[in-house]
Enzyme design. Structure first.
Site, short mmCIF file in Angstrom:
data_model
loop_
_atom_site.label_atom_id
_atom_site.label_comp_id
_atom_site.label_asym_id
_atom_site.label_seq_id
_atom_site.Cartn_x
_atom_site.Cartn_y
_atom_site.Cartn_z
N THR A 13 51.10 39.50 31.34
CA THR A 13 50.57 38.14 31.55
C THR A 13 49.22 37.97 30.86
OG1 THR A 13 51.65 38.14 33.70
CG2 THR A 13 49.99 36.46 33.34
N VAL A 131 36.72 40.46 37.59
CA VAL A 131 36.36 39.88 38.90
C VAL A 131 36.58 38.37 38.89
CG1 VAL A 131 34.53 39.57 40.62
CG2 VAL A 131 34.60 41.66 39.24
N ILE A 135 36.63 32.59 36.73
CA ILE A 135 35.26 32.17 37.11
C ILE A 135 34.24 33.07 36.40
CG2 ILE A 135 33.69 31.75 39.03
CD1 ILE A 135 36.05 31.77 40.92
N GLY A 186 52.96 35.01 38.23
CA GLY A 186 52.14 35.95 37.46
C GLY A 186 50.77 36.22 38.07
N GLU A 189 49.69 41.76 41.23
CA GLU A 189 49.69 42.98 40.44
C GLU A 189 51.11 43.50 40.32
OE1 GLU A 189 46.57 44.33 39.22
OE2 GLU A 189 46.26 42.27 39.80
N LYS A 204 37.13 44.89 42.95
CA LYS A 204 36.28 43.82 42.43
C LYS A 204 34.93 43.81 43.16
CE LYS A 204 40.27 40.98 41.18
NZ LYS A 204 41.29 40.04 41.69
N GLY A 301 46.17 34.48 36.94
CA GLY A 301 47.07 33.68 36.09
C GLY A 301 46.73 33.88 34.63
N1 HSE Z 1 46.41 40.17 41.23
C1 HSE Z 1 45.11 39.65 41.02
C2 HSE Z 1 44.86 38.53 42.00
C3 HSE Z 1 44.99 39.18 39.61
O1 HSE Z 1 45.83 38.05 42.62
O2 HSE Z 1 43.71 38.12 42.19
C4 HSE Z 1 43.60 38.79 39.18
O3 HSE Z 1 42.71 39.86 39.25
#
Ligand code: HSE
Length: 412
Positions: A13, A131, A135, A186, A189, A204, A301
């Site tokens: 993705t 992170v 943003i 998407g 993880e 994060k 995304g």
């Molecule tokens: N799987 C992560 C989430 C993707 O849903 O925040 C972005 O880091």
């Protein structure tokens, strides 16, 4: 005019989003960098799979072929797992490339080493996409930290968890259906355990802690909990009180100690996170000069994450020093008494006839679910003696408490 040659490692993705964005925003990149950006190579796992990549781009599953290209300026990594990405990025730095990563787990574990290695090779590291998706929280924090002293950071840092909680509340979806939709979109993880058990948000949080405070708490001291204990019943009960479940990471510095938690909490209408819905993330920063700032935007995304990577591409090509602001800020004053201060909690499973004088019953939602006021240490002690008992902190307690005092008084 010179050309900047880029390799993209991984074509999932994020990798595909980055590739498409470099194609769609070539003019903007050229205008700001003064050079054309070209994708020279893409590292993939399965060579048989059909992909929409230009013929002149090298498509390979051998990183060495990429490393030995005659010109390579930037390596963008969008794979999962710590290895091989860490090794690839070290090799790229040693070759003199700037690097950009979207890999939270790898960067939480090895970010410090990569930044030091990059420093010694005079190249830059971009990790904005690790992170809060699209943003620009890392760049904002760097900027803010020039002078402000940050005392508290709170964040909704996992888009999948926030999406699931929103779907369960708004559309009465089951946890499993909401997760499956997050996967289709998407957001999740490859192994969604990392999302729903709080590991992704934990990684994060550690990255943010290093930026804001120059260090991390001991990983094993961080209270980490995912959203898997949150049932539709709990969500409905919370809604009766005007509260919403949010999966929140919190980092503060008390004395010389960094404290972090990553867990579901409840927020009321006055909290900046109350209206953060779906895949959105938010980060609230409290610092001494500016006060409280909240950034919000898409947390996962294809294109939101690609946006963070592309902005990093400009950042590294302009060769900004990546270690800037990795300094210790002066201690904040939050949470000195954590554990003893009385707070509000939504609880499930504590019998109503519990007469512990250190616990005040504030309001009852159902036979099993209620709001109480008590110190964390007392709540943990009492609730851990019950079977099937849950407790969630309400994090903008003051206003909510007033509201329930009024309700309780009115009921009398
Ligand atoms: N799987 C992560 C989430 C993707 O849903 O925040 C972005 O880091």
């Amino acid at each position: 005019m010179s050309v900047i040659k880029v390799a993209i490692l991984g074509f999932g993705t994020v990798g595909e989003g980055v590739y498409q964005t470099i194609q769609s925003h070539g003019e903007e990149l050229e205008r700001v960098l003064g050079s054309k950006v070209e994708v020279a190579a893409v590292l993939i796992r399965n060579k048989q799979k059909k992909r929409n990549i230009d013929e002149e781009v090298l498509i390979t599953s051998d990183f060495n072929e990429i490393l030995h290209l005659p010109q390579l300026d930037v390596v963008i990594e969008a794979i999962v797992d710590k290895e091989p990405p860490y090794t690839f990025l070290k090799q790229a730095i040693q070759r003199g490339c700037h690097i950009i990563t979207a890999n939270k787990e790898m960067f939480a574990h090895h970010g410090k080493e990569l930044l030091e290695l990059a420093d010694s090779h005079n190249v830059s590291v971009g990790y904005e996409a690790t992170v809060a998706g699209g943003i620009p929280v890392i760049q904002t924090l760097r900027q803010l930290l020039n002078v402000n002293r940050v005392s508290l950071i709170q964040g909704i840092l996992n888009g999948t968890s926030n999406f699931i909680l929103t779907e369960m509340r708004k559309r009465k979806q089951s946890f499993a259906d909401a997760l499956s939709l997050a996967q289709k979109k998407g957001y999740a993880e490859a192994d969604p355990t990392n999302d729903v058990e709080g590991f992704d948000a934990f990684f994060k949080t550690m990255i943010l802690s290093r930026i804001a405070f120059g260090e991390e708490p001991n990983w094993q001291d961080v209270e980490r909990e995912g959203i898997t204990t949150i049932t539709s019943n709990l969500i409905d009960a919370a809604e009766k009180f005007g509260l919403r479940f949010k999966h929140v990471a919190s980092i503060t510095k008390a004395g010389n100690q960094i404290r972090a938690t990553v867990k579901p909490v409840l927020v009321g209408k006055t909290h900046p996170f109350y209206h953060i819905e779906g895949v959105e993330n938010a980060v609230n920063v409290q610092s001494d000069i500016v006060g409280s700032i909240t950034l919000q935007g898409p947390g996962a995304g294809m294109f939101p994450t690609a946006s963070a990577v592309i902005e990093d591409l400009v950042y590294v090509c302009q060769h900004q020093p990546s270690n800037k602001n990795f300094t210790k800020t002066t201690a904040g004053n939050y949470g000195e008494e954590i554990g003893q201060v009385k707070e509000l909690w939504l609880i499930k499973g504590l019998p109503k006839n519990n007469k512990n004088p250190l616990i005040t019953w504030v309001a009852q939602a159902t036979d099993e679910i209620a709001i109480i006021k008590a110190a964390r240490e007392e709540v943990e002690k009492v609730m851990n003696q019950q079977e099937e008992a849950y407790y969630f902190q309400i994090i903008d307690g003051y206003k909510i408490e007033r509201k329930y005092e009024e309700i309780t008084l009115a009921a009398l």
